[in-house]
Design a protein around this motif. Structure first.
Motif, PDB file in Angstrom:
ATOM      1  N   ASP A 153       0.808  -1.236   0.000  1.00 32.68           N
ATOM      2  CA  ASP A 153       0.000   0.000   0.000  1.00 32.68           C
ATOM      3  C   ASP A 153       0.836   1.278   0.000  1.00 32.68           C
ATOM      4  O   ASP A 153       0.317   2.350   0.313  1.00 32.68           O
ATOM      5  N   ALA A 154       2.105   1.175  -0.341  1.00 37.11           N
ATOM      6  CA  ALA A 154       2.936   2.383  -0.380  1.00 37.11           C
ATOM      7  C   ALA A 154       2.511   3.284  -1.535  1.00 37.11           C
ATOM      8  O   ALA A 154       2.251   2.825  -2.643  1.00 37.11           O
ATOM      9  N   LYS A 155       2.429   4.568  -1.259  1.00 34.83           N
ATOM     10  CA  LYS A 155       2.127   5.542  -2.307  1.00 34.83           C
ATOM     11  C   LYS A 155       3.408   6.046  -2.965  1.00 34.83           C
ATOM     12  O   LYS A 155       3.434   6.304  -4.168  1.00 34.83           O
ATOM     13  N   ALA A 156       4.452   6.204  -2.181  1.00 39.68           N
ATOM     14  CA  ALA A 156       5.732   6.652  -2.723  1.00 39.68           C
ATOM     15  C   ALA A 156       6.435   5.500  -3.424  1.00 39.68           C
ATOM     16  O   ALA A 156       6.205   4.325  -3.117  1.00 39.68           O
ATOM     17  N   ASP A 157       7.297   5.830  -4.372  1.00 43.08           N
ATOM     18  CA  ASP A 157       8.162   4.827  -4.984  1.00 43.08           C
ATOM     19  C   ASP A 157       9.212   4.416  -3.951  1.00 43.08           C
ATOM     20  O   ASP A 157       9.900   5.272  -3.392  1.00 43.08           O
ATOM     21  N   LEU A 158       9.325   3.113  -3.702  1.00 44.93           N
ATOM     22  CA  LEU A 158      10.307   2.630  -2.740  1.00 44.93           C
ATOM     23  C   LEU A 158      11.561   2.135  -3.451  1.00 44.93           C
ATOM     24  O   LEU A 158      11.491   1.531  -4.516  1.00 44.93           O
ATOM     25  N   GLU A 159      12.689   2.394  -2.808  1.00 45.87           N
ATOM     26  CA  GLU A 159      13.989   2.047  -3.385  1.00 45.87           C
ATOM     27  C   GLU A 159      14.808   1.284  -2.351  1.00 45.87           C
ATOM     28  O   GLU A 159      14.747   1.569  -1.156  1.00 45.87           O
ATOM     29  N   VAL A 160      15.604   0.312  -2.823  1.00 47.11           N
ATOM     30  CA  VAL A 160      16.481  -0.475  -1.960  1.00 47.11           C
ATOM     31  C   VAL A 160      17.884  -0.452  -2.548  1.00 47.11           C
ATOM     32  O   VAL A 160      18.057  -0.596  -3.762  1.00 47.11           O
ATOM     33  N   GLN A 161      18.895  -0.275  -1.688  1.00 47.82           N
ATOM     34  CA  GLN A 161      20.280  -0.350  -2.167  1.00 47.82           C
ATOM     35  C   GLN A 161      20.636  -1.800  -2.435  1.00 47.82           C
ATOM     36  O   GLN A 161      20.525  -2.659  -1.556  1.00 47.82           O
ATOM     37  N   ILE A 162      21.114  -2.065  -3.641  1.00 49.20           N
ATOM     38  CA  ILE A 162      21.427  -3.432  -4.046  1.00 49.20           C
ATOM     39  C   ILE A 162      22.904  -3.649  -4.313  1.00 49.20           C
ATOM     40  O   ILE A 162      23.334  -4.789  -4.529  1.00 49.20           O
ATOM     41  N   PHE A 163      23.690  -2.572  -4.289  1.00 48.93           N
ATOM     42  CA  PHE A 163      25.130  -2.701  -4.529  1.00 48.93           C
ATOM     43  C   PHE A 163      25.861  -1.591  -3.786  1.00 48.93           C
ATOM     44  O   PHE A 163      25.405  -0.456  -3.729  1.00 48.93           O
ATOM     45  N   GLY A 164      27.029  -1.946  -3.246  1.00 51.35           N
ATOM     46  CA  GLY A 164      27.900  -0.968  -2.607  1.00 51.35           C
ATOM     47  C   GLY A 164      27.984  -1.152  -1.106  1.00 51.35           C
ATOM     48  O   GLY A 164      27.130  -1.776  -0.484  1.00 51.35           O
ATOM     49  N   ARG A 165      29.029  -0.614  -0.526  1.00 53.69           N
ATOM     50  CA  ARG A 165      29.179  -0.658   0.924  1.00 53.69           C
ATOM     51  C   ARG A 165      27.994   0.027   1.585  1.00 53.69           C
ATOM     52  O   ARG A 165      27.547   1.088   1.154  1.00 53.69           O
ATOM     53  N   GLN A 166      27.494  -0.595   2.658  1.00 52.49           N
ATOM     54  CA  GLN A 166      26.293  -0.097   3.328  1.00 52.49           C
ATOM     55  C   GLN A 166      26.639   0.967   4.365  1.00 52.49           C
ATOM     56  O   GLN A 166      27.474   0.741   5.247  1.00 52.49           O
ATOM     57  N   PRO A 167      26.002   2.144   4.302  1.00 51.65           N
ATOM     58  CA  PRO A 167      26.170   3.129   5.380  1.00 51.65           C
ATOM     59  C   PRO A 167      25.602   2.582   6.688  1.00 51.65           C
ATOM     60  O   PRO A 167      24.468   2.114   6.732  1.00 51.65           O
ATOM     61  N   LEU A 168      26.390   2.641   7.742  1.00 59.96           N
ATOM     62  CA  LEU A 168      25.954   2.126   9.042  1.00 59.96           C
ATOM     63  C   LEU A 168      25.776   3.222  10.085  1.00 59.96           C
ATOM     64  O   LEU A 168      24.885   3.138  10.921  1.00 59.96           O
ATOM     65  N   ALA A 169      26.636   4.237  10.053  1.00 64.06           N
ATOM     66  CA  ALA A 169      26.553   5.301  11.061  1.00 64.06           C
ATOM     67  C   ALA A 169      27.293   6.529  10.562  1.00 64.06           C
ATOM     68  O   ALA A 169      28.136   6.440   9.659  1.00 64.06           O
ATOM     69  N   ILE A 170      26.967   7.675  11.149  1.00 61.32           N
ATOM     70  CA  ILE A 170      27.698   8.902  10.863  1.00 61.32           C
ATOM     71  C   ILE A 170      27.867   9.648  12.171  1.00 61.32           C
ATOM     72  O   ILE A 170      26.985   9.623  13.040  1.00 61.32           O
ATOM     73  N   SER A 171      29.025  10.284  12.332  1.00 57.39           N
ATOM     74  CA  SER A 171      29.385  10.860  13.619  1.00 57.39           C
ATOM     75  C   SER A 171      29.860  12.294  13.456  1.00 57.39           C
ATOM     76  O   SER A 171      30.337  12.694  12.389  1.00 57.39           O
ATOM     77  N   ALA A 172      29.761  13.072  14.521  1.00 59.96           N
ATOM     78  CA  ALA A 172      30.322  14.421  14.504  1.00 59.96           C
ATOM     79  C   ALA A 172      31.842  14.391  14.501  1.00 59.96           C
ATOM     80  O   ALA A 172      32.493  15.360  14.111  1.00 59.96           O
TER      81      ALA A 172
END
Length: 303
Positions: A153-172
């Motif tokens: 039932d999603a109205k927006a187009d959904l996207e999934v990352q299928i290739f590349g290193r996965q972002p896990l965290a970002i820090s100050a």
């Protein structure tokens, strides 16, 4: 229904010349529908490529690509607040919000939500849809079960990352600079030394994570080429390739060939393995388990 490959923003500190050449080749040769442009990780990098953005966007648009501008994933300083505000208030520009401060400024007009904004359930997805989100790139750690629930039932187009290193965290804090004995404010842009991120090992010497300036990434490279058909059956039609320092045109061609039924996932993965020069693949998040225990079409992936 039509499926689309998208190219996420370059997360690494590549030189302006390299980035310009990269995007010109993507425009001319890559079978991608949408290209995300902009600095997401560190605002200190932004001024170097900013003068080239109009030319690159024009080249991509002329080649028939849809261009979306990505915002910073971490906003801390007044300068960064101003950068995000300026981006979000531009006319006739589609923006991908990667931080809630950008989301707030985009309410009421069509926009995209990036994978740095946590959307883990249908209620949250609906809130963003009601605020104007027409495209949502989901977080890489979501399992198949979660993706299926979000796609329903999603109205927006959904996207999934299928290739590349996965972002896990970002820090100050910039651990990349600290590893060289430097402070964040005088980092000398040492992250440019590692065009795919700096690999980290455990105390036992086992490869573990990668660091990219302020960002922590997976050591492994996500590869969901064997799960494309399953995601399509859920109603997911947009698939993100996150740039790595390799031949991304050929990467896109391989994924497109599987989506079009021309190639099998296993044979395409063997070619992808050559392109990433042995960087291990992973599909563990998709199966909510360690990748080595995943029961997908390609069972040897690590997490």
């Amino acid at each position: 229904m039509t499926t689309h490959l998208t190219l996420g923003p370059v997360l690494f500190n590549w030189s302006p010349e390299k980035l310009k050449d990269f995007y010109f080749r993507i425009a001319d040769e890559a079978p991608v529908h949408t290209v995300f442009l902009g600095e997401v990780v560190c605002s200190k990098r932004q001024p170097f490529f900013a003068p080239h953005l109009p030319e690159v966007a024009e080249r991509l648009t002329a080649a028939g690509k849809r261009v979306i501008f990505s915002s910073l994933a971490l906003v801390l300083t007044k300068r960064e607040v101003d950068l995000v505000r300026d981006l979000c208030t531009m006319d006739d520009v589609m923006v991908e919000a990667n931080d809630l401060s950008a989301c707030a400024q985009l309410i009421g007009k069509p926009h995209a939500i990036g994978p740095f904004v946590n959307i883990y359930n249908e209620g949250t997805r609906k809130v963003f849809e009601d605020q104007g989100a027409t495209h949502i790139s989901l977080a890489g750690e979501l399992s198949r079960k979660s993706l299926a629930a979000l796609a329903k039932d999603a109205k927006a187009d959904l996207e999934v990352q299928i290739f590349g290193r996965q972002p896990l965290a970002i820090s100050a804090r910039c651990y990349h600079a600290r590893s060289y004995g430097l402070a964040k404010d005088s980092c000398k842009y040492v992250c440019e030394k590692h065009t795919d991120g700096m690999d980290l090992d455990t105390l036992d010497g086992d490869p573990f994570l990668a660091v990219n300036g302020l960002q922590t990434l997976s050591y492994t490279c996500a590869n969901l080429i064997g799960e494309l058909a399953d995601m399509q059956s859920m109603g997911i039609r947009h698939f993100r390739l996150s740039p790595q320092d390799t031949d991304m045109v050929e990467v896109a061609n391989l994924y497109r060939s599987v989506l079009d039924g021309i190639a099998e996932p296993q044979s395409a993965t063997e070619k992808l393995d050559d392109l990433v020069e042995g960087m291990p693949f992973a599909n563990g998040f998709y199966y909510a388990t360690e990748g080595v225990k995943a029961k997908g079409q390609i069972e040897e992936f690590g997490i």
